[in-house]
Design a protein around this motif. Structure first.
Motif, mmCIF file in Angstrom:
data_model
loop_
_atom_site.group_PDB
_atom_site.id
_atom_site.type_symbol
_atom_site.label_atom_id
_atom_site.label_comp_id
_atom_site.label_asym_id
_atom_site.label_seq_id
_atom_site.Cartn_x
_atom_site.Cartn_y
_atom_site.Cartn_z
ATOM 1 N N GLY A 39 0.816 -1.209 0.000
ATOM 2 C CA GLY A 39 0.000 0.000 0.000
ATOM 3 C C GLY A 39 0.851 1.259 0.000
ATOM 4 N N GLY A 40 1.925 1.260 0.770
ATOM 5 C CA GLY A 40 2.828 2.410 0.775
ATOM 6 C C GLY A 40 3.525 2.591 -0.562
ATOM 7 N N PHE A 41 3.923 1.489 -1.181
ATOM 8 C CA PHE A 41 4.555 1.558 -2.497
ATOM 9 C C PHE A 41 3.592 2.123 -3.541
ATOM 10 N N LEU A 42 2.353 1.653 -3.526
ATOM 11 C CA LEU A 42 1.358 2.154 -4.476
ATOM 12 C C LEU A 42 1.006 3.614 -4.207
ATOM 13 N N LEU A 43 0.976 3.994 -2.945
ATOM 14 C CA LEU A 43 0.719 5.388 -2.604
ATOM 15 C C LEU A 43 1.839 6.294 -3.124
ATOM 16 N N GLY A 44 3.064 5.839 -2.997
ATOM 17 C CA GLY A 44 4.196 6.591 -3.541
ATOM 18 C C GLY A 44 4.119 6.705 -5.057
ATOM 19 N N GLY A 45 3.686 5.649 -5.707
ATOM 20 C CA GLY A 45 3.519 5.696 -7.164
ATOM 21 C C GLY A 45 2.433 6.668 -7.581
ATOM 22 N N ALA A 46 1.330 6.683 -6.848
ATOM 23 C CA ALA A 46 0.248 7.623 -7.152
ATOM 24 C C ALA A 46 0.720 9.061 -6.961
ATOM 25 N N TRP A 47 1.476 9.303 -5.890
ATOM 26 C CA TRP A 47 1.996 10.645 -5.638
ATOM 27 C C TRP A 47 2.981 11.060 -6.728
ATOM 28 N N SER A 48 3.811 10.129 -7.166
ATOM 29 C CA SER A 48 4.782 10.418 -8.216
ATOM 30 C C SER A 48 4.093 10.781 -9.530
ATOM 31 N N ILE A 49 3.065 10.030 -9.878
ATOM 32 C CA ILE A 49 2.335 10.326 -11.113
ATOM 33 C C ILE A 49 1.591 11.649 -10.981
ATOM 34 N N TRP A 50 1.029 11.931 -9.821
ATOM 35 C CA TRP A 50 0.291 13.176 -9.617
ATOM 36 C C TRP A 50 1.210 14.389 -9.734
ATOM 37 N N ARG A 51 2.444 14.265 -9.245
ATOM 38 C CA ARG A 51 3.392 15.386 -9.263
ATOM 39 C C ARG A 51 4.050 15.586 -10.624
ATOM 40 N N ALA A 52 3.979 14.602 -11.518
ATOM 41 C CA ALA A 52 4.666 14.664 -12.810
ATOM 42 C C ALA A 52 3.802 15.367 -13.844
ATOM 43 N N ASP A 53 3.464 16.623 -13.590
ATOM 44 C CA ASP A 53 2.650 17.356 -14.552
ATOM 45 C C ASP A 53 3.541 18.251 -15.406
ATOM 46 N N SER A 54 3.029 18.608 -16.560
ATOM 47 C CA SER A 54 3.755 19.473 -17.479
ATOM 48 C C SER A 54 3.598 20.928 -17.046
ATOM 49 N N ASP A 55 4.603 21.739 -17.322
ATOM 50 C CA ASP A 55 4.522 23.152 -16.951
ATOM 51 C C ASP A 55 3.484 23.905 -17.771
ATOM 52 N N THR A 56 3.292 23.493 -19.012
ATOM 53 C CA THR A 56 2.373 24.219 -19.890
ATOM 54 C C THR A 56 0.983 23.598 -19.934
ATOM 55 N N GLU A 57 0.906 22.273 -19.944
ATOM 56 C CA GLU A 57 -0.384 21.610 -20.135
ATOM 57 C C GLU A 57 -1.065 21.219 -18.830
ATOM 58 N N GLY A 58 -0.330 21.078 -17.755
ATOM 59 C CA GLY A 58 -0.913 20.579 -16.513
ATOM 60 C C GLY A 58 -1.040 19.070 -16.554
ATOM 61 N N ARG A 59 -1.953 18.530 -15.782
ATOM 62 C CA ARG A 59 -2.141 17.080 -15.748
ATOM 63 C C ARG A 59 -3.053 16.642 -16.883
ATOM 64 N N THR A 60 -2.702 15.530 -17.497
ATOM 65 C CA THR A 60 -3.531 14.990 -18.571
ATOM 66 C C THR A 60 -4.607 14.084 -17.974
ATOM 67 N N GLY A 61 -5.610 13.772 -18.769
ATOM 68 C CA GLY A 61 -6.702 12.908 -18.313
ATOM 69 C C GLY A 61 -6.239 11.522 -17.918
#
Length: 58
Positions: free
Chosen positions: A11-33
């Motif tokens: 659960g902690g590993f998956l939570l870290g993965g979710a946080w990593s994906i959430w933080r990996a947004d583009s500067d111009t486009e933001g988060r994709t769908g």
């Protein structure tokens, strides 16, 4: 090692993965769908694994 602890670690590993994906947004486009959907799926899996681990230990 107890199975409940393994579920908590997963659960902690998956939570870290979710946080990593959430933080990996583009500067111009933001988060994709698809990025938001995958982060929500990982977050749900992390919560289920963590709650299952806690219930297994109790």
């Amino acid at each position: 090692m107890d199975f409940g602890l393994v579920l908590l670690l997963l659960g902690g590993f998956l939570l870290g993965g979710a946080w990593s994906i959430w933080r990996a947004d583009s500067d111009t486009e933001g988060r994709t769908g698809p990025q938001v959907v995958f982060a929500v799926i990982l977050l749900t899996a992390a919560l289920l694994a963590s709650v299952s681990g806690i219930l297994y230990l109790v």
